[in-house]
Each structure stands twice: as C-alpha cells, then as structure tokens.
Design a protein around this motif. Structure first.
Motif, short mmCIF file in Angstrom:
data_model
loop_
_atom_site.label_atom_id
_atom_site.label_comp_id
_atom_site.label_asym_id
_atom_site.label_seq_id
_atom_site.Cartn_x
_atom_site.Cartn_y
_atom_site.Cartn_z
N SER A 46 -9.05 -23.24 -45.79
CA SER A 46 -8.35 -23.15 -47.07
C SER A 46 -7.50 -21.87 -47.14
N ASP A 47 -8.00 -20.78 -46.55
CA ASP A 47 -7.20 -19.55 -46.50
C ASP A 47 -5.95 -19.75 -45.66
N LEU A 48 -6.08 -20.41 -44.52
CA LEU A 48 -4.93 -20.66 -43.67
C LEU A 48 -3.92 -21.59 -44.33
N THR A 49 -4.42 -22.55 -45.09
CA THR A 49 -3.53 -23.44 -45.83
C THR A 49 -2.74 -22.65 -46.86
N GLY A 50 -3.41 -21.73 -47.53
CA GLY A 50 -2.73 -20.88 -48.50
C GLY A 50 -1.67 -20.01 -47.85
N LEU A 51 -1.99 -19.45 -46.69
CA LEU A 51 -1.02 -18.63 -45.96
C LEU A 51 0.16 -19.46 -45.48
N ARG A 52 -0.11 -20.68 -45.06
CA ARG A 52 0.97 -21.56 -44.63
C ARG A 52 1.90 -21.87 -45.80
N ASP A 57 7.10 -21.92 -45.98
CA ASP A 57 8.18 -22.60 -46.68
C ASP A 57 9.50 -21.88 -46.42
N LYS A 58 10.32 -22.48 -45.59
CA LYS A 58 11.56 -21.87 -45.13
C LYS A 58 12.53 -21.60 -46.29
N LYS A 62 13.95 -17.97 -47.62
CA LYS A 62 15.39 -17.70 -47.63
C LYS A 62 15.85 -17.26 -49.01
N GLN A 63 15.40 -17.96 -50.05
CA GLN A 63 15.83 -17.63 -51.41
C GLN A 63 15.36 -16.24 -51.83
N SER A 64 14.11 -15.93 -51.55
CA SER A 64 13.61 -14.62 -51.95
C SER A 64 14.29 -13.50 -51.15
N LEU A 65 14.60 -13.77 -49.88
CA LEU A 65 15.30 -12.78 -49.07
C LEU A 65 16.73 -12.59 -49.58
N GLY A 87 14.54 -18.06 -37.68
CA GLY A 87 14.41 -16.93 -38.58
C GLY A 87 15.73 -16.27 -38.87
N ILE A 88 15.67 -15.02 -39.24
CA ILE A 88 16.86 -14.25 -39.57
C ILE A 88 16.72 -12.85 -38.98
N ILE A 89 17.84 -12.30 -38.53
CA ILE A 89 17.86 -10.95 -37.98
C ILE A 89 18.76 -10.11 -38.89
N LEU A 90 18.18 -9.06 -39.48
CA LEU A 90 18.91 -8.15 -40.35
C LEU A 90 19.12 -6.84 -39.61
#
Length: 135
Positions: A46-52, A57-58, A62-65, A87-90
């Motif tokens: 359940s912890d891993l599901t929460g982390l996933r 969620d791509k 992206k939106q929060s970044l 991913g993204i490289i900044l």
C-alpha cells in the motif's frame, strides 16, 4: 506370541499423539509468523502504491514543475529545459544564489524523482546547475 501386547499399542498411540501435538504447535508458530509477514507485505504494497500515485503520474509532475518554473522569482534565471520521454533536464549556466535557493526549496519540497543534480559555484553570488527529473 502371536498376539500384540495392548500396553505396547497404547504407548505407541500416546507417542504418536504427543508427536503430532508438537508438530501442530510448530505449524501454528509458522502460521503466525507468516501472518505477520503477510501484514508487513500488505503494508509495504500500500505504501508503494501511494508512492506510485505521487511520483508516477507524468502529467501532474509536469504541471507542478511548470508552476514552479513559471514563478516570477525564477524568470531571470534563464533556465533551459530539455524534455525527454523519460523525464526532463533543467540547466542554467549562471544563476543568482537567491534564485537557486528559491528554486531548490520549491523542488525539494515537491514530489519529484530527482536522479541527477550538479551545482557548481561560479562566484560568491552565482552558480550553475544541472538537474535531471524522471517521471
């Protein structure tokens, strides 16, 4: 001598009952330990599901970044972003230390999977950095 002694049969049955009682107790102990192991595994799953859900969620990453990068305190930083499929490289060649501090505090307080981070001090007030965030 053709007959079996009933005392031998009773002793044999008693020995079998004692043997099976010990076996039953050991199996009960194993069952309890497996039950605890199952509960730990269920909790971990359940912890891993929460982390996933948080990191996997791509679109939300992206939106929060984009929200972080569009803030007025980071406009002067001239950050370059390179979006890849994974991913993204900044990066920034020269960034003020106040802007860098603001950016890092926003990134570290968010839920991003940062795989690489390089910060190089250019002077007392500026630094360059490169960061890779995976989805």
């Amino acid at each position: 001598m053709n007959r079996m002694n009933p005392l031998h049969i009773i002793i044999l049955l008693f020995a079998l009952v004692v043997f099976f009682m010990f076996k039953l107790n050991s199996v009960k102990g194993e069952l309890k330990s497996e039950g605890l192991s199952y509960k730990e595994t269920l909790s971990l799953a359940s912890d891993l599901t929460g982390l996933r859900d948080v990191y996997g969620d791509k679109n939300s990453v992206k939106q929060s970044l984009e929200r972080v990068l569009s803030q007025s305190s980071l406009k002067q930083a001239e950050m370059k972003k390179k979006i890849t499929s994974s991913g993204i490289i900044l990066s920034s060649e020269s960034m003020d230390k106040v802007e860098l501090n603001s950016f890092m505090s926003k990134i570290f307080n968010g839920s991003y999977n940062i795989t690489a981070l390089k910060i190089k001090r250019l002077s007392d007030k500026t630094a360059s950095f490169q960061m890779e965030i995976k989805w």
